[in-house]
Motif scaffolding. Structure first.
Motif, PDB file in Angstrom:
ATOM      1  N   ASN A 230      -7.642   6.876  -6.166  1.00 33.92           N
ATOM      2  CA  ASN A 230      -7.479   6.730  -4.849  1.00 33.92           C
ATOM      3  C   ASN A 230      -7.919   5.166  -4.689  1.00 33.92           C
ATOM      4  N   THR A 231      -7.229   4.348  -3.749  1.00 34.64           N
ATOM      5  CA  THR A 231      -7.384   3.149  -3.497  1.00 34.64           C
ATOM      6  C   THR A 231      -7.506   2.206  -4.506  1.00 34.64           C
TER       7      THR A 231
ATOM      8  N   VAL B 184       0.796  -1.083   0.087  1.00 34.13           N
ATOM      9  CA  VAL B 184       0.140  -0.006  -0.014  1.00 34.13           C
ATOM     10  C   VAL B 184       0.978   1.340   0.141  1.00 34.13           C
TER      11      VAL B 184
END
Length: 135
Positions: free
Chosen positions: A105-106, A74
């Motif tokens: 994002n993510t 991550v």
């Protein structure tokens, strides 16, 4: 690390960042982000590779024998692209990753790493796990 650009609104520093990414994509990996702590492409790659070796993803004297089959890393999108460009990309793909690829994002990126450290990008910027309104 983005040096003086750390925490700045992207809209305010977009052109500065593009110039740095263009230099990196053209092979000048020693151009740093401005200011104290501003990393070069080569420094960011070295940091990323060291982390992957520590996780046992890339070959090293001690890690190759116990290399895990699946690892989740991550990290920030730009760092992901820098590391993938160094590990997996020919020169044209490197330029594309550094200058024209975004990371939502993510998002999920999937990279296959063989026992000898050769890499290939399987999936890039996958956002299917998010509801449509959040993509």
């Amino acid at each position: 690390c983005f040096g003086d650009l750390e925490g700045a609104k992207v809209a305010n520093v977009r052109e500065d960042m593009r110039a740095i990414y263009r230099a990196w994509s053209m092979g000048d990996g020693d151009v740093p982000f401005p200011g104290i702590g501003g990393e070069t492409y080569n420094q960011a790659v070295a940091r990323g590779r060291a982390g992957l070796r520590k996780l046992g993803v890339l070959p090293s004297e001690s890690a190759a024998a116990r290399s895990p089959r699946h690892v989740a890393v991550v990290a920030h999108g730009r760092f992901n692209l820098v590391l993938m460009s160094a590990l997996c990309a020919d020169e044209a793909t490197k330029a594309q990753l550094l200058c024209a690829t975004s990371q939502g994002n993510t998002c999920i990126n999937v990279v296959d790493v063989s026992a000898d450290g050769a890499c290939s990008i399987v999936a890039l910027n996958m956002l299917d796990h998010l509801p449509q309104a959040m993509r």
